[in-house]
Design a protein around this motif. Structure first.
Motif, PDB file in Angstrom:
ATOM      1  N   GLY A   1      77.804  -1.526 -32.680  1.00  0.00           N
ATOM      2  CA  GLY A   1      77.385  -0.445 -31.803  1.00  0.00           C
ATOM      3  C   GLY A   1      78.095  -0.722 -30.404  1.00  0.00           C
ATOM      4  N   LYS A   2      77.635  -0.015 -29.382  1.00  0.00           N
ATOM      5  CA  LYS A   2      78.273  -0.199 -27.918  1.00  0.00           C
ATOM      6  C   LYS A   2      77.879  -1.735 -27.488  1.00  0.00           C
ATOM      7  CE  LYS A   2      79.133   4.489 -26.866  1.00  0.00           C
ATOM      8  NZ  LYS A   2      80.485   4.511 -26.704  1.00  0.00           N
ATOM      9  N   ALA A   3      78.895  -2.284 -26.617  1.00  0.00           N
ATOM     10  CA  ALA A   3      78.674  -3.635 -25.880  1.00  0.00           C
ATOM     11  C   ALA A   3      78.230  -3.363 -24.455  1.00  0.00           C
ATOM     12  CB  ALA A   3      79.640  -4.578 -26.183  1.00  0.00           C
ATOM     13  N   PRO A   4      77.626  -4.179 -23.907  1.00  0.00           N
ATOM     14  CA  PRO A   4      77.326  -4.270 -22.306  1.00  0.00           C
ATOM     15  C   PRO A   4      78.877  -4.320 -21.693  1.00  0.00           C
ATOM     16  CG  PRO A   4      75.661  -5.549 -23.209  1.00  0.00           C
ATOM     17  CD  PRO A   4      76.719  -5.150 -24.302  1.00  0.00           C
TER      18      PRO A   4
ATOM     19  N   PHE B   1      69.459  -7.225 -20.202  1.00  0.00           N
ATOM     20  CA  PHE B   1      70.039  -6.474 -21.181  1.00  0.00           C
ATOM     21  C   PHE B   1      69.690  -6.773 -22.558  1.00  0.00           C
ATOM     22  CE2 PHE B   1      74.252  -5.277 -18.490  1.00  0.00           C
ATOM     23  CZ  PHE B   1      73.492  -4.658 -17.623  1.00  0.00           C
ATOM     24  N   LYS B   2      69.021  -7.681 -22.827  1.00  0.00           N
ATOM     25  CA  LYS B   2      68.219  -8.045 -23.978  1.00  0.00           C
ATOM     26  C   LYS B   2      69.532  -8.319 -25.224  1.00  0.00           C
ATOM     27  CE  LYS B   2      64.077  -5.349 -23.400  1.00  0.00           C
ATOM     28  NZ  LYS B   2      64.077  -5.553 -21.953  1.00  0.00           N
ATOM     29  N   LEU B   3      70.208  -9.400 -24.689  1.00  0.00           N
ATOM     30  CA  LEU B   3      71.238  -9.755 -25.485  1.00  0.00           C
ATOM     31  C   LEU B   3      71.158 -10.563 -26.694  1.00  0.00           C
ATOM     32  CD1 LEU B   3      74.244 -10.477 -22.748  1.00  0.00           C
ATOM     33  CD2 LEU B   3      73.519  -8.303 -23.906  1.00  0.00           C
ATOM     34  N   GLY B   4      70.152 -11.499 -26.524  1.00  0.00           N
ATOM     35  CA  GLY B   4      69.350 -12.258 -27.668  1.00  0.00           C
ATOM     36  C   GLY B   4      69.613 -13.875 -27.865  1.00  0.00           C
ATOM     37  N   PRO B   5      70.567 -14.349 -27.206  1.00  0.00           N
ATOM     38  CA  PRO B   5      70.960 -15.623 -27.335  1.00  0.00           C
ATOM     39  C   PRO B   5      69.746 -16.474 -26.830  1.00  0.00           C
ATOM     40  CG  PRO B   5      72.910 -14.725 -26.400  1.00  0.00           C
ATOM     41  CD  PRO B   5      71.872 -13.507 -26.330  1.00  0.00           C
ATOM     42  N   PRO B   6      69.328 -17.542 -27.446  1.00  0.00           N
ATOM     43  CA  PRO B   6      68.296 -18.271 -26.923  1.00  0.00           C
ATOM     44  C   PRO B   6      68.689 -19.102 -25.644  1.00  0.00           C
ATOM     45  CG  PRO B   6      69.269 -19.746 -28.740  1.00  0.00           C
ATOM     46  CD  PRO B   6      69.953 -18.234 -28.712  1.00  0.00           C
ATOM     47  N   GLU B   7      67.550 -19.118 -24.655  1.00  0.00           N
ATOM     48  CA  GLU B   7      68.003 -19.695 -23.570  1.00  0.00           C
ATOM     49  C   GLU B   7      67.354 -21.186 -23.439  1.00  0.00           C
ATOM     50  OE1 GLU B   7      67.001 -17.570 -20.038  1.00  0.00           O
ATOM     51  OE2 GLU B   7      66.984 -15.479 -21.061  1.00  0.00           O
TER      52      GLU B   7
ATOM     53  N   ALA C   1      72.824 -19.369 -14.579  1.00  0.00           N
ATOM     54  CA  ALA C   1      71.854 -18.714 -13.962  1.00  0.00           C
ATOM     55  C   ALA C   1      71.999 -16.977 -14.135  1.00  0.00           C
ATOM     56  CB  ALA C   1      71.667 -18.961 -12.501  1.00  0.00           C
ATOM     57  N   PHE C   2      73.308 -16.779 -13.955  1.00  0.00           N
ATOM     58  CA  PHE C   2      73.665 -15.306 -14.354  1.00  0.00           C
ATOM     59  C   PHE C   2      73.668 -15.232 -15.798  1.00  0.00           C
ATOM     60  CE2 PHE C   2      77.348 -12.421 -15.362  1.00  0.00           C
ATOM     61  CZ  PHE C   2      76.627 -11.392 -15.123  1.00  0.00           C
ATOM     62  N   PHE C   3      74.090 -15.837 -16.735  1.00  0.00           N
ATOM     63  CA  PHE C   3      74.002 -15.830 -17.972  1.00  0.00           C
ATOM     64  C   PHE C   3      72.540 -15.393 -18.596  1.00  0.00           C
ATOM     65  CE2 PHE C   3      77.661 -18.866 -18.449  1.00  0.00           C
ATOM     66  CZ  PHE C   3      78.594 -18.059 -18.076  1.00  0.00           C
ATOM     67  N   GLY C   4      71.526 -16.279 -17.790  1.00  0.00           N
ATOM     68  CA  GLY C   4      70.034 -16.178 -18.466  1.00  0.00           C
ATOM     69  C   GLY C   4      69.579 -14.826 -17.673  1.00  0.00           C
ATOM     70  N   TRP C   5      70.030 -14.323 -16.585  1.00  0.00           N
ATOM     71  CA  TRP C   5      69.604 -12.920 -15.961  1.00  0.00           C
ATOM     72  C   TRP C   5      69.956 -12.082 -16.748  1.00  0.00           C
ATOM     73  CZ3 TRP C   5      66.014 -12.252 -12.550  1.00  0.00           C
ATOM     74  CH2 TRP C   5      66.008 -11.002 -11.757  1.00  0.00           C
ATOM     75  N   LEU C   6      71.221 -11.810 -17.177  1.00  0.00           N
ATOM     76  CA  LEU C   6      71.928 -10.944 -17.900  1.00  0.00           C
ATOM     77  C   LEU C   6      71.297 -10.814 -19.094  1.00  0.00           C
ATOM     78  CD1 LEU C   6      74.568  -8.791 -17.699  1.00  0.00           C
ATOM     79  CD2 LEU C   6      75.621 -10.389 -18.907  1.00  0.00           C
ATOM     80  N   ASN C   7      71.207 -11.994 -19.621  1.00  0.00           N
ATOM     81  CA  ASN C   7      70.515 -12.003 -21.179  1.00  0.00           C
ATOM     82  C   ASN C   7      69.038 -11.338 -21.319  1.00  0.00           C
ATOM     83  OD1 ASN C   7      70.490 -12.974 -23.762  1.00  0.00           O
ATOM     84  ND2 ASN C   7      69.188 -14.725 -23.172  1.00  0.00           N
ATOM     85  N   ARG C   8      68.243 -11.755 -20.129  1.00  0.00           N
ATOM     86  CA  ARG C   8      66.985 -11.173 -20.263  1.00  0.00           C
ATOM     87  C   ARG C   8      66.835  -9.668 -19.865  1.00  0.00           C
ATOM     88  NH1 ARG C   8      66.493 -16.165 -17.558  1.00  0.00           N
ATOM     89  NH2 ARG C   8      66.362 -15.331 -15.721  1.00  0.00           N
TER      90      ARG C   8
END
Length: 697
Positions: A131-134, A390-396, A381-388
């Motif tokens: 599907g479409k990516a962020p 945008f619901k990207l899925g990688p474990p934090e 910190a940005f990766f975690g904020w974006l992950n949460r």
């Protein structure tokens, strides 16, 4: 002290001013304040600069914030020369040089944000996304040749030893590291160059980011260059071009078929942080913002590409960041001007987000132990904020790992098949600004009359620093009074508290009931109503005899504002030695705009009084443009305005220190548009000596 009330009668101005102006020696009007005491006017203090204090007072209600946010957002767009936005011409993107690096690909891209003006960068795309990516926009900031740069061995060792970086490959280029990790998380990433950096050399770095001294060959009323008075009068700046490149970068990213328009983020550090929060403030297609080591109540941005005339007058970076609320926003601090953000600025942002019902959507990552950069800890910190969000899925926690580092030759967009445009071409610079100006003129001319007037008026409100609502409370305090055989003379101080202004003015009032009020502006202030003997000039006396009350006022840097009595020749400026107007006029209104506000204060005071008399505004010398501008901003129409503006144009003022210099003065139709937009009867006369006879009805 109040003006006499009377029945509304027809204007005597047209009859009384039939006579040519009386030739007189230099005027010597009365003083209102004790000799040697200047007005207690806050505007006489040294002008504010980028190192001032810029607090953000959050509003009490959502409605108040909606009004304030609209005004600040419009200020940003006007200051950038983007109100209205330029025509979105075809981007004509060229994407080439695809490299397959296993989990992701890297491509070379250039496109045209304006005809012939190229935006350059690299596009990182994940390979295994359904599907479409962020989409993520990554602005790099003021690291020279940032996208193409590689850190040296010694500096890399220091950064790893201090904890800023962990991996040798990752620390070698924080710019590639950010893009690679985001692509691994499933994001399409666009990293583009500031003008004057890496592959974007049509405008040189020393011009865009290092401009220091005016260039006489570019200081012309036609075919001007950046940073010239004419460019400032048309609101054309390096920052405006940079902001437009950011908007067109978003256009490019969203034009890719694999990008999800509901999940678009922007991030960057330092100057890239400025690009991030400015784009996020003005373009609602951005869904998450993460400006790093930039937002604070202290230093606002030192580069010429971070400053534009009009931008931070009455506002600042924390409020710019606030415009993104209630969408998710993260910020970072470092051992720099952001070190106090946790106690100054961020609590106010938290209050705003809570008011808007999204207290969890704003975050501050503190990093005062590190220097000013986008290090691994801040990137995480940005990766975690974006992950949460945008619901990207990688474990934090989301962590970086090694990757294949590309060298500058593997990243640069120009090659034999894709040759670079000519670098640092002054003729291209002139053509670029001329095309920008012509596009604006065509857009405004094509609008329906009512819509055009609305756009022009909303632009002028920012250029002239607001309307009567911005004045706040007005207070008139009588100081002196002298009675004559048929009229009295009252010296007053008019205060407009919100702006800190205190204006000496004189009211000449007939003893019989007044038939009208006449505000007469002169280049000499209130002294222009008098002869050298101290008696009113003959034409003023004729007005009094006809039953008119005449008001004269010392506008800023006139009359009692001047310790030596000499007319102002050069306007105040900040201490910054660089000759870029934005360092002064990005934080302070021009003297011209402040004089307009002074005139507006007088008109507004008269309009707010009960039993208002018919009101005339007269300006027959160099302050006629000031009167024309005040007439546009007045909440209530001036019944009759009589002006002798001559052939004055803001676009022809070629001295940044001139009292007539006005950033933006030429963008919205110059003086002819001001004359068109004002309400009430307008009579233009050719000059003070010959034109008054034309006022006979």
């Amino acid at each position: 002290m109040a003006l006499s009330n009377a029945m509304r009668l027809t204007f005597p101005v047209a009859v009384v001013l039939q006579l040519p102006l009386h030739a007189a020696a230099p005027a010597a009007g009365p003083r209102v304040l004790p000799r040697g005491d200047p007005p207690q006017d806050r505007r006489l203090e040294p002008p504010k600069d980028l190192d001032g204090y810029f607090p953000f007072p959050p509003p009490d209600t959502r409605e108040a914030w909606a009004r304030r946010a609209e005004a600040v957002r419009r200020r940003i767009l006007v200051s950038q020369g983007l109100w209205p936005l330029p025509t979105r011409t075809p981007l004509n993107p060229v994407i080439h040089g695809r490299r397959d690096l296993g989990e992701y690909t890297v491509e070379k891209v250039y496109f045209e944000s304006l005809p012939g003006f190229f935006v350059t960068g690299n596009l990182y795309r994940p390979k295994h996304v359904t599907g479409k990516a962020p989409g993520v926009l990554f602005a790099h900031g003021h690291w020279k040749d940032a996208r193409l740069s590689l850190l040296g061995d010694e500096e890399l060792k220091r950064e790893i030893a201090s904890g800023q970086e962990q991996f040798e490959v990752g620390g070698r280029s924080r710019f590639q590291s950010m893009c690679v990790q985001l692509a691994r998380m499933g994001c399409v990433v666009w990293q583009w160059d500031m003008p004057g950096d890496s592959d974007a050399q049509q405008l040189p770095r020393e011009l865009v980011h290092g401009f220091a001294k005016q260039r006489p060959e570019m200081n012309t009323a036609e075919n001007w260059g950046l940073f010239s008075p004419a460019a400032e009068a048309h609101l054309q700046s390096a920052m405006g071009l940079q902001t437009w490149n950011s908007i067109r970068s978003l256009d490019f990213l969203l034009g890719l078929p694999d990008v999800d328009p509901a999940r678009v983020a922007v991030t960057g550090a330092s100057g890239g942080g400025t690009q991030s929060f400015i784009l996020a403030a003005v373009d609602d297609r951005v869904q998450l913002s993460f400006p790093a080591v930039m937002v604070s109540t202290a230093m606002q941005g030192g580069c010429t590409c971070e400053n534009a005339s009009l931008l931070r007058v009455g506002t600042g970076n924390v409020e710019f960041a606030a415009l993104f609320a209630p969408r998710p926003q993260g910020l970072t601090t470092a051992d720099d001007w952001t070190r106090e953000m946790a106690t100054k600025g961020f609590p106010e942002l938290q209050r705003l987000y809570a008011l808007l019902g999204a207290p969890g959507n704003v975050m501050l990552h503190r990093g005062e132990q590190f220097p000013h950069n986008y290090n691994l800890v801040a990137r995480a910190a940005f990766f975690g904020w974006l992950n949460r969000h945008f619901k990207l899925g990688p474990p934090e926690p989301v962590t970086e790992r090694d990757y294949q580092l590309l060298n500058p030759e593997e990243l640069t967009v120009w090659d034999a098949q894709h040759p670079a445009p000519r670098a640092a071409d002054p003729d291209f610079e002139r053509r670029l600004l001329r095309g920008w100006h012509e596009d604006t003129r065509r857009q405004l001319a094509a609008l329906p009359a009512d819509e055009r007037a609305k756009v022009l008026r909303s632009g002028w409100e920012i250029v002239l620093d607001g309307g009567p609502d911005a004045l706040g409370e007005l207070n008139l305090e009588p100081r002196t009074q002298h009675a004559h055989e048929a009229w009295r003379e009252t010296g007053c101080v008019l205060r407009h508290a919100a702006r800190g202004g205190e204006l000496p003015l004189v009211i000449l009032e007939p003893l019989q009931p007044s038939r009208q009020a006449v505000v007469w502006l002169t280049a000499d202030g209130k002294a222009g109503l008098y002869e050298a003997s101290g008696a009113p000039r003959p034409e003023v006396r004729r007005l009094l005899d006809a039953g008119a009350t005449v008001l004269g006022v010392d506008l800023l840097f006139q009359g009692e504002f001047l310790a030596d009595g000499r007319p102002l020749q050069q306007t105040p400026k900040v201490r910054n030695p660089r000759e870029a107007a934005a360092y002064t006029f990005g934080y302070n209104p021009a003297v011209f705009a402040q004089r307009v506000q002074d005139t507006l204060a007088v008109l507004t005071h008269l309009h707010r009084r009960g039993g208002r008399l018919p009101l005339a505004l007269v300006a027959l010398d160099g302050v006629a443009p000031v009167a024309a501008a005040a007439r546009v901003l007045a909440a209530d129409p001036v019944d009759l305005t009589v002006l002798a503006p001559g052939d004055f144009r803001f676009g022809r003022v070629l001295d940044l220190r001139s009292p007539d210099f006005l950033p933006g003065g030429a963008r919205y139709g110059d003086l002819p548009a001001l004359l068109e937009l004002g309400r009430g009867e307008l009579r233009l006369v050719p000059d003070a000596a010959e034109g008054l006879a034309a006022l006979v009805p």
